[in-house]
Write a protein that holds these residues in place. Structure first.
Motif, PDB file in Angstrom:
ATOM      1  N   ILE A  60     -43.057  -9.535 -12.803  1.00  0.00           N
ATOM      2  CA  ILE A  60     -41.705  -9.711 -12.341  1.00  0.00           C
ATOM      3  C   ILE A  60     -41.863 -10.070 -10.730  1.00  0.00           C
ATOM      4  CG2 ILE A  60     -39.588  -8.613 -11.606  1.00  0.00           C
ATOM      5  CD1 ILE A  60     -40.081  -6.517 -13.943  1.00  0.00           C
ATOM      6  N   VAL A  61     -41.172 -11.160 -10.436  1.00  0.00           N
ATOM      7  CA  VAL A  61     -41.148 -11.755  -9.242  1.00  0.00           C
ATOM      8  C   VAL A  61     -39.624 -11.753  -8.726  1.00  0.00           C
ATOM      9  CG1 VAL A  61     -40.717 -14.451 -10.023  1.00  0.00           C
ATOM     10  CG2 VAL A  61     -41.884 -13.975  -7.686  1.00  0.00           C
ATOM     11  N   LEU A  62     -38.780 -11.700  -9.584  1.00  0.00           N
ATOM     12  CA  LEU A  62     -37.148 -11.663  -8.909  1.00  0.00           C
ATOM     13  C   LEU A  62     -36.521 -10.648  -9.973  1.00  0.00           C
ATOM     14  CD1 LEU A  62     -36.703 -15.435  -8.723  1.00  0.00           C
ATOM     15  CD2 LEU A  62     -36.441 -13.936  -6.716  1.00  0.00           C
ATOM     16  N   ALA A  63     -35.800  -9.833  -9.077  1.00  0.00           N
ATOM     17  CA  ALA A  63     -34.753  -8.902  -9.764  1.00  0.00           C
ATOM     18  C   ALA A  63     -33.463  -9.160  -8.830  1.00  0.00           C
ATOM     19  CB  ALA A  63     -35.195  -7.626  -9.980  1.00  0.00           C
ATOM     20  N   HIS A  64     -32.890 -10.337  -9.035  1.00  0.00           N
ATOM     21  CA  HIS A  64     -31.896 -10.953  -8.073  1.00  0.00           C
ATOM     22  C   HIS A  64     -30.823  -9.586  -7.505  1.00  0.00           C
ATOM     23  CE1 HIS A  64     -32.955 -14.927  -8.520  1.00  0.00           C
ATOM     24  NE2 HIS A  64     -32.941 -14.898  -9.854  1.00  0.00           N
ATOM     25  N   PRO A  65     -30.732  -9.342  -6.286  1.00  0.00           N
ATOM     26  CA  PRO A  65     -31.044 -10.378  -5.046  1.00  0.00           C
ATOM     27  C   PRO A  65     -32.531 -10.058  -4.387  1.00  0.00           C
ATOM     28  CG  PRO A  65     -29.459  -8.432  -4.176  1.00  0.00           C
ATOM     29  CD  PRO A  65     -29.696  -8.457  -5.736  1.00  0.00           C
ATOM     30  N   PHE A  66     -33.159  -8.996  -5.106  1.00  0.00           N
ATOM     31  CA  PHE A  66     -34.431  -8.519  -4.767  1.00  0.00           C
ATOM     32  C   PHE A  66     -35.736  -9.699  -5.087  1.00  0.00           C
ATOM     33  CE2 PHE A  66     -31.862  -4.946  -5.153  1.00  0.00           C
ATOM     34  CZ  PHE A  66     -31.572  -4.700  -4.019  1.00  0.00           C
ATOM     35  N   ALA A  67     -36.643  -9.881  -4.291  1.00  0.00           N
ATOM     36  CA  ALA A  67     -37.798 -10.560  -4.759  1.00  0.00           C
ATOM     37  C   ALA A  67     -39.079  -9.413  -4.722  1.00  0.00           C
ATOM     38  CB  ALA A  67     -38.065 -11.817  -3.872  1.00  0.00           C
ATOM     39  N   THR A  68     -40.243  -9.697  -5.268  1.00  0.00           N
ATOM     40  CA  THR A  68     -41.210  -9.021  -5.212  1.00  0.00           C
ATOM     41  C   THR A  68     -42.307  -9.743  -4.392  1.00  0.00           C
ATOM     42  OG1 THR A  68     -42.130  -9.616  -7.174  1.00  0.00           O
ATOM     43  CG2 THR A  68     -40.889  -7.733  -7.064  1.00  0.00           C
ATOM     44  N   ARG A  69     -41.978 -11.058  -3.837  1.00  0.00           N
ATOM     45  CA  ARG A  69     -42.943 -11.652  -2.958  1.00  0.00           C
ATOM     46  C   ARG A  69     -42.388 -12.427  -2.058  1.00  0.00           C
ATOM     47  NH1 ARG A  69     -42.893 -17.062  -3.841  1.00  0.00           N
ATOM     48  NH2 ARG A  69     -42.814 -17.916  -6.122  1.00  0.00           N
ATOM     49  N   ASN A  70     -42.934 -13.093  -1.357  1.00  0.00           N
ATOM     50  CA  ASN A  70     -42.407 -13.929  -0.044  1.00  0.00           C
ATOM     51  C   ASN A  70     -41.591 -15.065  -0.687  1.00  0.00           C
ATOM     52  OD1 ASN A  70     -41.704 -14.994   2.286  1.00  0.00           O
ATOM     53  ND2 ASN A  70     -43.568 -15.272   3.272  1.00  0.00           N
ATOM     54  N   TRP A  82     -37.249  -5.561   2.614  1.00  0.00           N
ATOM     55  CA  TRP A  82     -36.996  -6.101   1.481  1.00  0.00           C
ATOM     56  C   TRP A  82     -37.370  -7.676   1.597  1.00  0.00           C
ATOM     57  CZ3 TRP A  82     -32.929  -3.656   3.270  1.00  0.00           C
ATOM     58  CH2 TRP A  82     -32.420  -2.511   2.739  1.00  0.00           C
ATOM     59  N   TRP A  83     -37.877  -8.444   0.343  1.00  0.00           N
ATOM     60  CA  TRP A  83     -37.982  -9.801   0.318  1.00  0.00           C
ATOM     61  C   TRP A  83     -36.618 -10.212  -0.292  1.00  0.00           C
ATOM     62  CZ3 TRP A  83     -41.332 -11.854   3.198  1.00  0.00           C
ATOM     63  CH2 TRP A  83     -42.828 -11.189   3.085  1.00  0.00           C
ATOM     64  N   GLY A  84     -36.013 -11.303   0.211  1.00  0.00           N
ATOM     65  CA  GLY A  84     -34.763 -11.938  -0.342  1.00  0.00           C
ATOM     66  C   GLY A  84     -35.405 -13.070  -1.074  1.00  0.00           C
ATOM     67  N   GLY A  85     -34.665 -13.069  -2.548  1.00  0.00           N
ATOM     68  CA  GLY A  85     -35.150 -14.180  -3.328  1.00  0.00           C
ATOM     69  C   GLY A  85     -34.917 -15.677  -2.943  1.00  0.00           C
ATOM     70  N   THR A 107     -36.096 -15.980   8.741  1.00  0.00           N
ATOM     71  CA  THR A 107     -36.536 -17.252   7.798  1.00  0.00           C
ATOM     72  C   THR A 107     -36.967 -18.258   8.808  1.00  0.00           C
ATOM     73  OG1 THR A 107     -36.268 -18.510   6.094  1.00  0.00           O
ATOM     74  CG2 THR A 107     -34.242 -18.536   7.571  1.00  0.00           C
ATOM     75  N   THR A 108     -37.615 -19.392   8.485  1.00  0.00           N
ATOM     76  CA  THR A 108     -37.792 -20.447   9.197  1.00  0.00           C
ATOM     77  C   THR A 108     -37.317 -21.808   8.530  1.00  0.00           C
ATOM     78  OG1 THR A 108     -40.025 -20.803   8.032  1.00  0.00           O
ATOM     79  CG2 THR A 108     -39.965 -19.533  10.007  1.00  0.00           C
ATOM     80  N   CYS A 109     -36.777 -22.655   9.427  1.00  0.00           N
ATOM     81  CA  CYS A 109     -36.497 -24.000   9.027  1.00  0.00           C
ATOM     82  C   CYS A 109     -37.413 -24.809   8.332  1.00  0.00           C
ATOM     83  CB  CYS A 109     -35.869 -24.894  10.321  1.00  0.00           C
ATOM     84  SG  CYS A 109     -35.285 -26.415   9.730  1.00  0.00           S
ATOM     85  N   PRO A 110     -37.364 -25.229   7.004  1.00  0.00           N
ATOM     86  CA  PRO A 110     -38.391 -25.935   6.218  1.00  0.00           C
ATOM     87  C   PRO A 110     -38.615 -27.221   6.865  1.00  0.00           C
ATOM     88  CG  PRO A 110     -36.777 -24.927   4.957  1.00  0.00           C
ATOM     89  CD  PRO A 110     -36.124 -24.883   6.284  1.00  0.00           C
ATOM     90  N   ALA A 111     -37.701 -27.790   7.841  1.00  0.00           N
ATOM     91  CA  ALA A 111     -37.932 -29.266   8.422  1.00  0.00           C
ATOM     92  C   ALA A 111     -39.061 -28.983   9.561  1.00  0.00           C
ATOM     93  CB  ALA A 111     -36.542 -29.796   8.704  1.00  0.00           C
ATOM     94  N   CYS A 112     -38.751 -28.243  10.310  1.00  0.00           N
ATOM     95  CA  CYS A 112     -39.403 -28.095  11.749  1.00  0.00           C
ATOM     96  C   CYS A 112     -39.895 -26.799  11.801  1.00  0.00           C
ATOM     97  CB  CYS A 112     -38.236 -28.299  12.950  1.00  0.00           C
ATOM     98  SG  CYS A 112     -37.127 -26.873  13.127  1.00  0.00           S
ATOM     99  N   GLY A 113     -39.968 -25.821  11.102  1.00  0.00           N
ATOM    100  CA  GLY A 113     -40.594 -24.544  11.422  1.00  0.00           C
ATOM    101  C   GLY A 113     -40.103 -23.551  12.155  1.00  0.00           C
ATOM    102  N   ALA A 114     -38.816 -23.909  12.917  1.00  0.00           N
ATOM    103  CA  ALA A 114     -38.352 -23.025  13.932  1.00  0.00           C
ATOM    104  C   ALA A 114     -37.772 -21.834  13.304  1.00  0.00           C
ATOM    105  CB  ALA A 114     -36.749 -23.623  14.483  1.00  0.00           C
TER     106      ALA A 114
END
Length: 221
Positions: A60-70, A82-85, A107-114
């Motif tokens: 199980i990796v998701l039980a929305h809104p919870f996640a079990t990994r990053n 918690w991890w957010g899904g 979190t971080t921006c996927p475009a620049c990593g900020a």
């Protein structure tokens, strides 16, 4: 769902809400007074009904809104992490868990990593210039829900969304500001920690999206 499956669903969700950790089969069996084999059967039924999501290794990796990994979002309360899904789910957790009046979402921006972080409460949306980009329209999320959740991200700006799309070759999805993301998340999962829980029908979902200011393009038309 039958009573057995609902009992397992509730045990999974309440454990994740309280601890941020997915309970094992034996732990669920004790909680629900079921045999481990019955718990496993119920988890299969819950996956079929889209209450939990298995990964490629059948975990199980998701039980929305919870996640079990990053999934790129951490949600830190005073007592629980918690991890957010996805962006939607991460902003939903502070609205759902009863004992945490606020949470620090990072979190971080996927475009620049900020790096970005916000203190999210049930009272008002956080301030910030960032935008959320949903690559997959809602109507198609369950075509590949893990991929869809991995690509609901928060960017520094719309310009950074465009930069990332050009670099990755993905098509443009739906962009919303933080206030809209907060409204979307605020009541979407209401009742998920209670029983019985009933998922919204598509017509009800569309009405909910319209009530928080999301257009037909968010759904996929």
């Amino acid at each position: 769902m039958n009573d057995r499956d609902e009992a397992v669903r509730l045990a999974v969700y309440r454990a994740l809400a309280a601890t941020g950790r997915l309970p094992g089969i034996d732990e669920l069996a004790v909680t629900t007074s079921l045999e481990p084999s019955e718990v496993e059967e119920s988890l299969e039924a819950l996956a079929t009904a889209r209450h939990v999501v298995f990964d490629g290794d059948h975990r199980i990796v998701l039980a929305h809104p919870f996640a079990t990994r990053n999934f790129a979002f951490s949600v830190m309360g005073e007592r629980t992490l918690w991890w957010g899904g996805c962006a939607w789910d991460a902003f939903a957790i502070p609205h759902l868990v009863p004992d945490e009046p606020s949470a620090l979402i990072a979190t971080t921006c996927p475009a620049c990593g900020a790096a970005h972080s916000w203190t999210v409460t049930r009272e008002a949306a956080p301030d910030g210039p960032q935008v959320a980009h949903f690559l997959t329209p809602v109507a198609h999320i369950w075509d590949d829900v893990v991929h869809a959740c991995e690509h609901q991200r928060v960017f520094c700006s719309s310009e950074h969304v465009d930069d990332w799309l050009e670099r990755t070759g993905n098509d443009h999805g739906y962009v919303m500001d933080l206030a809209t993301l907060w409204r979307l998340a605020a009541h979407w999962y209401e009742g998920r920690l209670d029983s019985p829980y009933r998922r919204r029908e598509p017509v009800e979902a569309r009405e909910y999206f319209a009530s928080v200011g999301l257009t037909g393009a968010f759904w996929g038309n």
